[in-house]
Design a protein around this motif. Structure first.
Motif, PDB file in Angstrom:
ATOM      1  N   GLN A   1       0.808  -1.211   0.000  1.00  0.00           N
ATOM      2  CA  GLN A   1       0.000   0.000   0.000  1.00  0.00           C
ATOM      3  C   GLN A   1       0.847   1.270   0.000  1.00  0.00           C
ATOM      4  O   GLN A   1       0.326   2.357  -0.179  1.00  0.00           O
ATOM      5  CB  GLN A   1      -0.937   0.010   1.210  1.00  0.00           C
ATOM      6  CG  GLN A   1      -1.980  -1.079   1.147  1.00  0.00           C
ATOM      7  CD  GLN A   1      -2.855  -1.104   2.382  1.00  0.00           C
ATOM      8  OE1 GLN A   1      -2.480  -0.633   3.444  1.00  0.00           O
ATOM      9  NE2 GLN A   1      -4.043  -1.664   2.242  1.00  0.00           N
TER      10      GLN A   1
ATOM     11  N   ILE B   1       4.779  11.562   2.598  1.00  0.00           N
ATOM     12  CA  ILE B   1       3.336  11.267   2.558  1.00  0.00           C
ATOM     13  C   ILE B   1       3.079   9.891   3.169  1.00  0.00           C
ATOM     14  O   ILE B   1       2.191   9.722   4.005  1.00  0.00           O
ATOM     15  CB  ILE B   1       2.799  11.356   1.121  1.00  0.00           C
ATOM     16  CG1 ILE B   1       2.828  12.806   0.653  1.00  0.00           C
ATOM     17  CG2 ILE B   1       1.381  10.785   1.030  1.00  0.00           C
ATOM     18  CD1 ILE B   1       2.537  12.990  -0.820  1.00  0.00           C
ATOM     19  N   ALA B   2       3.870   8.890   2.756  1.00  0.00           N
ATOM     20  CA  ALA B   2       3.712   7.540   3.305  1.00  0.00           C
ATOM     21  C   ALA B   2       3.978   7.538   4.812  1.00  0.00           C
ATOM     22  O   ALA B   2       3.249   6.909   5.581  1.00  0.00           O
ATOM     23  CB  ALA B   2       4.649   6.570   2.588  1.00  0.00           C
TER      24      ALA B   2
ATOM     25  N   GLU C   1       1.041   9.171   6.760  1.00  0.00           N
ATOM     26  CA  GLU C   1      -0.126   8.286   6.823  1.00  0.00           C
ATOM     27  C   GLU C   1       0.098   7.164   7.834  1.00  0.00           C
ATOM     28  O   GLU C   1      -0.819   6.775   8.548  1.00  0.00           O
ATOM     29  CB  GLU C   1      -0.452   7.738   5.436  1.00  0.00           C
ATOM     30  CG  GLU C   1      -1.016   8.828   4.546  1.00  0.00           C
ATOM     31  CD  GLU C   1      -1.642   8.301   3.270  1.00  0.00           C
ATOM     32  OE1 GLU C   1      -1.703   7.074   3.081  1.00  0.00           O
ATOM     33  OE2 GLU C   1      -2.081   9.137   2.482  1.00  0.00           O
ATOM     34  N   TRP C   2       1.322   6.657   7.898  1.00  0.00           N
ATOM     35  CA  TRP C   2       1.636   5.599   8.854  1.00  0.00           C
ATOM     36  C   TRP C   2       1.669   6.155  10.281  1.00  0.00           C
ATOM     37  O   TRP C   2       1.106   5.567  11.211  1.00  0.00           O
ATOM     38  CB  TRP C   2       2.976   4.961   8.478  1.00  0.00           C
ATOM     39  CG  TRP C   2       3.404   3.868   9.388  1.00  0.00           C
ATOM     40  CD1 TRP C   2       2.877   2.611   9.475  1.00  0.00           C
ATOM     41  CD2 TRP C   2       4.452   3.940  10.352  1.00  0.00           C
ATOM     42  NE1 TRP C   2       3.555   1.892  10.435  1.00  0.00           N
ATOM     43  CE2 TRP C   2       4.522   2.680  10.985  1.00  0.00           C
ATOM     44  CE3 TRP C   2       5.347   4.932  10.737  1.00  0.00           C
ATOM     45  CZ2 TRP C   2       5.448   2.404  11.985  1.00  0.00           C
ATOM     46  CZ3 TRP C   2       6.258   4.644  11.731  1.00  0.00           C
ATOM     47  CH2 TRP C   2       6.303   3.396  12.346  1.00  0.00           C
TER      48      TRP C   2
ATOM     49  N   ALA D   1       0.193   8.804  11.616  1.00  0.00           N
ATOM     50  CA  ALA D   1      -1.096   9.292  12.122  1.00  0.00           C
ATOM     51  C   ALA D   1      -1.859   8.199  12.857  1.00  0.00           C
ATOM     52  O   ALA D   1      -2.572   8.480  13.829  1.00  0.00           O
ATOM     53  CB  ALA D   1      -1.930   9.857  10.977  1.00  0.00           C
ATOM     54  N   ARG D   2      -1.687   6.957  12.440  1.00  0.00           N
ATOM     55  CA  ARG D   2      -2.389   5.839  13.097  1.00  0.00           C
ATOM     56  C   ARG D   2      -1.943   5.658  14.534  1.00  0.00           C
ATOM     57  O   ARG D   2      -2.686   5.140  15.362  1.00  0.00           O
ATOM     58  CB  ARG D   2      -2.143   4.529  12.353  1.00  0.00           C
ATOM     59  CG  ARG D   2      -2.691   4.515  10.964  1.00  0.00           C
ATOM     60  CD  ARG D   2      -2.595   3.152  10.343  1.00  0.00           C
ATOM     61  NE  ARG D   2      -1.250   2.612  10.415  1.00  0.00           N
ATOM     62  CZ  ARG D   2      -0.939   1.366  10.094  1.00  0.00           C
ATOM     63  NH1 ARG D   2      -1.868   0.540   9.702  1.00  0.00           N
ATOM     64  NH2 ARG D   2       0.307   0.946  10.167  1.00  0.00           N
TER      65      ARG D   2
ATOM     66  N   PHE E   1      -2.888  15.739  12.656  1.00  0.00           N
ATOM     67  CA  PHE E   1      -3.389  14.378  12.733  1.00  0.00           C
ATOM     68  C   PHE E   1      -4.764  14.444  13.381  1.00  0.00           C
ATOM     69  O   PHE E   1      -4.965  15.164  14.370  1.00  0.00           O
ATOM     70  CB  PHE E   1      -2.496  13.484  13.595  1.00  0.00           C
ATOM     71  CG  PHE E   1      -1.155  13.145  12.997  1.00  0.00           C
ATOM     72  CD1 PHE E   1      -0.895  13.236  11.644  1.00  0.00           C
ATOM     73  CD2 PHE E   1      -0.136  12.708  13.825  1.00  0.00           C
ATOM     74  CE1 PHE E   1       0.336  12.899  11.110  1.00  0.00           C
ATOM     75  CE2 PHE E   1       1.110  12.365  13.307  1.00  0.00           C
ATOM     76  CZ  PHE E   1       1.344  12.460  11.944  1.00  0.00           C
TER      77      PHE E   1
ATOM     78  N   LYS F   1      -5.648   9.948  10.707  1.00  0.00           N
ATOM     79  CA  LYS F   1      -5.324  10.378   9.346  1.00  0.00           C
ATOM     80  C   LYS F   1      -4.530  11.675   9.380  1.00  0.00           C
ATOM     81  O   LYS F   1      -4.736  12.506  10.262  1.00  0.00           O
ATOM     82  CB  LYS F   1      -6.611  10.606   8.540  1.00  0.00           C
ATOM     83  CG  LYS F   1      -7.381   9.337   8.253  1.00  0.00           C
ATOM     84  CD  LYS F   1      -8.664   9.610   7.501  1.00  0.00           C
ATOM     85  CE  LYS F   1      -8.384  10.231   6.148  1.00  0.00           C
ATOM     86  NZ  LYS F   1      -9.588  10.462   5.364  1.00  0.00           N
ATOM     87  N   PRO F   2      -3.651  11.879   8.399  1.00  0.00           N
ATOM     88  CA  PRO F   2      -2.908  13.148   8.324  1.00  0.00           C
ATOM     89  C   PRO F   2      -3.658  14.163   7.460  1.00  0.00           C
ATOM     90  O   PRO F   2      -4.318  13.812   6.488  1.00  0.00           O
ATOM     91  CB  PRO F   2      -1.595  12.738   7.642  1.00  0.00           C
ATOM     92  CG  PRO F   2      -1.992  11.611   6.740  1.00  0.00           C
ATOM     93  CD  PRO F   2      -3.111  10.884   7.465  1.00  0.00           C
ATOM     94  N   TYR F   3      -3.548  15.419   7.846  1.00  0.00           N
ATOM     95  CA  TYR F   3      -4.134  16.533   7.098  1.00  0.00           C
ATOM     96  C   TYR F   3      -3.083  17.624   6.992  1.00  0.00           C
ATOM     97  O   TYR F   3      -2.175  17.703   7.814  1.00  0.00           O
ATOM     98  CB  TYR F   3      -5.377  17.073   7.812  1.00  0.00           C
ATOM     99  CG  TYR F   3      -6.491  16.066   7.890  1.00  0.00           C
ATOM    100  CD1 TYR F   3      -7.454  15.995   6.890  1.00  0.00           C
ATOM    101  CD2 TYR F   3      -6.566  15.164   8.948  1.00  0.00           C
ATOM    102  CE1 TYR F   3      -8.473  15.053   6.950  1.00  0.00           C
ATOM    103  CE2 TYR F   3      -7.579  14.216   9.011  1.00  0.00           C
ATOM    104  CZ  TYR F   3      -8.530  14.163   8.013  1.00  0.00           C
ATOM    105  OH  TYR F   3      -9.527  13.236   8.066  1.00  0.00           O
TER     106      TYR F   3
END
Length: 141
Positions: free
Chosen positions: A43, A82-83, A86-87, A89-90, A114, A118-120
């Motif tokens: 992913q 970006i990857a 996203e990782w 933020a969890r 966060f 999710k990241p913003y």
């Protein structure tokens, strides 16, 4: 030549897997882990090695607070960041602003948030003003 500067700081969730905590502990000890734990590599839009390179020798861990600060070329930064976001933020217990990234050739940074795993992002714009007096910061010419 412009490059990206970035800083992130957040508290790990109580239910963060030990493998993730160990990953950050290894980074903080100056080690370079071989894998990014708890991620489906299929992913990722980039390789795990590129993500690890972005945080290696740039990470501290204290009382489950992770801080990552560094600089990288655009090629080294953009897709891996970006990857990474996203990782990360969890596993963040913090909701709201957690850091920024800044392409040095641009006037303003992009703020990173966060929320709910999710990241913003929010591109900062406008003219900075004095903290105490509100006076506008002189513009570079």
């Amino acid at each position: 030549m412009s490059h990206y500067q970035y800083t992130l700081s957040f508290q790990l969730t109580d239910d963060c897997p030990q493998s993730v905590v160990d990953f950050f502990a290894q980074l903080a000890d100056g080690q370079t882990p071989e894998v990014v734990p708890e991620v489906d590599e299929r992913q990722l839009e980039t390789s795990p090695g590129e993500v690890i390179a972005l945080v290696a020798n740039r990470t501290t861990l204290a009382d489950r607070r992770v801080t990552i600060a560094g600089a990288a070329s655009a090629e080294e930064f953009f897709m891996p960041f970006i990857a990474l976001a996203e990782w990360l933020a969890r596993w963040s217990a913090d909701e709201g602003p957690v850091g920024y990234y800044h392409l040095t050739s641009l006037a303003h940074p992009t703020l990173l948030y966060f929320a709910q795993g999710k990241p913003y992002m929010l591109q900062a714009t406008g003219t900075p003003v004095g903290l105490a007096d509100g006076e506008e910061m002189p513009q570079e010419e």
